[in-house]
Design a protein around this motif. Structure first.
Motif, short mmCIF file in Angstrom:
data_model
loop_
_atom_site.label_atom_id
_atom_site.label_comp_id
_atom_site.label_asym_id
_atom_site.label_seq_id
_atom_site.Cartn_x
_atom_site.Cartn_y
_atom_site.Cartn_z
N TYR A 281 37.45 27.87 38.54
CA TYR A 281 38.50 28.25 39.49
C TYR A 281 39.63 29.01 38.82
O TYR A 281 40.69 29.22 39.43
CB TYR A 281 39.04 27.01 40.21
N VAL A 284 41.60 31.85 40.70
CA VAL A 284 41.37 31.70 42.14
C VAL A 284 42.58 31.04 42.77
O VAL A 284 43.05 30.01 42.29
CB VAL A 284 40.10 30.86 42.41
N ARG A 349 35.05 27.97 46.49
CA ARG A 349 35.52 29.07 45.63
C ARG A 349 35.36 30.41 46.33
O ARG A 349 36.29 31.23 46.34
CB ARG A 349 34.76 29.07 44.31
N GLU A 350 34.19 30.65 46.91
CA GLU A 350 33.95 31.92 47.60
C GLU A 350 34.87 32.08 48.82
O GLU A 350 35.35 33.18 49.11
CB GLU A 350 32.49 32.01 48.04
N LEU A 353 38.34 33.09 47.54
CA LEU A 353 38.37 34.50 47.15
C LEU A 353 38.37 35.41 48.38
O LEU A 353 39.08 36.42 48.42
CB LEU A 353 37.17 34.83 46.26
N SER A 356 41.89 35.39 49.98
CA SER A 356 42.83 36.18 49.18
C SER A 356 42.60 37.67 49.38
O SER A 356 43.55 38.45 49.54
CB SER A 356 42.70 35.81 47.70
N ASP A 357 41.34 38.08 49.34
CA ASP A 357 41.03 39.50 49.54
C ASP A 357 41.41 39.96 50.93
O ASP A 357 41.97 41.05 51.11
CB ASP A 357 39.54 39.72 49.27
#
Length: 461
Positions: A281, A284, A349-350, A353, A356-357
């Motif tokens: 992480y 992240v 985790r995905e 991400l 955030s993106d």
């Protein structure tokens, strides 16, 4: 040969866009797919690539102009097959000039002879998520006389008055909202009244002050001390215009109900701290929103009725077997709700991400139109503004939206005593046509259980 480039439909039947800036000037040579302009649709800021290679001969519209889809915005002098620029085409070839290639993501080629194609009837949504092509406009219906509406004909005999051109779904929306279509100006082809025209009309009517006919309005003398410059008028356009119309339509169409739940999320906050120290992480951004998003995806497996939409035209309830999770994002241009496709398949985790993106792209105004359509359920993180709770309005076409409040340390009952714990309030609004109160409460309770004790995922996964 002079070729015109007409403003394309950039997705989901958008009717207009604002030209924010030109990236080229008249007389400049351009290559195929070179960015020629930046435009703002009702949903996002989009860069337009050139469909031709040649020389810019004319910019038809100035920066800051709102242009209707299908209107010429730029002309090119395109070399002929031998590589030499050809003279301007005669007027007889004007119809041929109006044809332009369909660009990737731009929707269908403009219809010929001014006859729009009929929209295909929507059936049950496929369980597999897919980005659908932009729908073609609905064919205009022949004028139908309104009962009892007459006007004088050219020969002195009574003639029936034409009903405003629109489609059955638009007329139904107008009836539901109490809008008289004869008072609405249509912006579609041949003056056809579109859904957006009805939504704009309800916005105007709600903004106008009510007046009582039999009571004169008081006359207020101008106050000299107010002077000029004490008011600012901002045009309603772009993303803000679309958001306002969508929220009004949602509020007047779907019967909203909201339930609240206050949860001790100390265990979740401790989990986030532990995960941040793990190598996988590293870098992240882990926030309560990430855990809430995961909890929503898990809870929807047990409560599919909240991952659905009401199809009025087909008289069906459509339940999705996938989750396109919308995340409300506040941007300088207004509120947008881009969604994460197939969020149910992402690990923590995905998912972090992806959020955030999504947020970064939205703040920059670069969210692609495809990310703003097809959402099935949404989350609004009002806690980042220090707000404890709210009553969120549904994203149109969705059955539920969760508002995540601020996490605060406060006294709380814990293990038979009082202790300082980290607490948040969850607010869930849902479409009461699709979701009963008990179902909405159970769904929110499952989300709260996961946030109160993350180990609950073992029971819900």
């Amino acid at each position: 040969m002079i070729r015109e480039f007409r403003l394309p439909d950039l997705g989901e039947g958008l009717t207009e866009s604002e030209i924010l800036s030109w990236r080229v000037t008249e007389g400049q040579s351009v290559t195929l797919n070179q960015v020629i302009a930046e435009v703002e649709t009702a949903k996002a800021v989009v860069e337009l690539p050139s469909p031709f290679e040649g020389v810019v001969t004319r910019l038809h519209e100035a920066e800051g102009t709102v242009v209707e889809v299908g209107k010429a915005i730029i002309s090119f002098d395109v070399p002929d097959a031998g590589g030499v620029p050809a003279p301007a085409a005669p007027a007889a070839d004007a119809a041929a000039q109006r044809r332009q290639p369909t660009l990737v993501g731009y929707g269908a080629e403009p219809e010929k002879a001014g006859r729009p194609a009929r929209r295909a009837r929507r059936g049950f949504v496929s369980p597999e998520p897919a980005v659908q092509p932009a729908p073609a406009p609905v064919a205009a219906e022949p004028p139908v006389p309104e009962a009892g509406a007459e006007s004088a004909g050219t020969n002195g005999t009574p003639a029936v008055q034409e009903r405003p051109r629109s489609t059955p779904p638009v007329r139904k929306l107008a009836r539901d909202l109490g809008i008289d279509l004869s008072t609405v100006d249509g912006t579609g082809p041949q003056g056809r009244i579109l859904r957006g025209d009805v939504e704009a009309a309800i916005l105007r009517s709600s903004a106008e002050p009510s007046r009582t006919p039999d009571r004169p309005q008081p006359v207020v003398a101008d106050a000299p001390h107010l002077g000029q410059g004490r008011e600012e008028r901002i045009p309603i356009a772009g993303i803000r215009k679309h958001t306002a119309a969508a929220m009004v339509s949602s509020a007047f169409t779907a019967p909203h109900a909201t339930v609240f739940l206050t949860v001790d999320v100390t265990a979740s906050m401790n989990l986030l701290e532990k995960l941040r120290s793990r190598r996988e992480y590293d870098g992240v951004r882990l926030t309560p929103l990430v855990l809430a998003a995961k909890a929503v995806c898990l809870a929807l497996r047990r409560h599919p009725e909240l991952n659905a939409r009401w199809d009025e035209a087909a008289r069906e309830i459509v339940r999705y077997r996938y989750v396109n999770l919308g995340i409300a994002a506040a941007t300088p241009r207004g509120l947008t709700v881009p969604n994460i496709k197939d969020a149910q398949d992402l690990g923590l985790r995905e998912l972090a991400l992806a959020i955030s993106d999504l947020a970064g792209t939205a703040r920059e105004g670069r969210t692609p139109p495809a990310a703003l359509t097809g959402g099935t359920v949404s989350i609004s993180n009002v806690g980042v503004f220090g707000v404890d709770a709210g009553t969120p309005i549904l994203n149109p076409g969705e059955a539920a939206i969760l508002a995540l409040g601020a996490v605060r340390r406060q006294p709380w009952e814990h293990e038979g005593g009082i202790a300082l714990r980290q607490v948040t309030t969850l607010s869930l609004s849902f479409d009461h046509r699709l979701v009963d109160g008990a179902e909405g409460a159970a769904f929110l309770r499952d989300i709260g259980d996961v946030l109160a004790e993350p180990a609950m995922v073992l029971a819900l996964d």
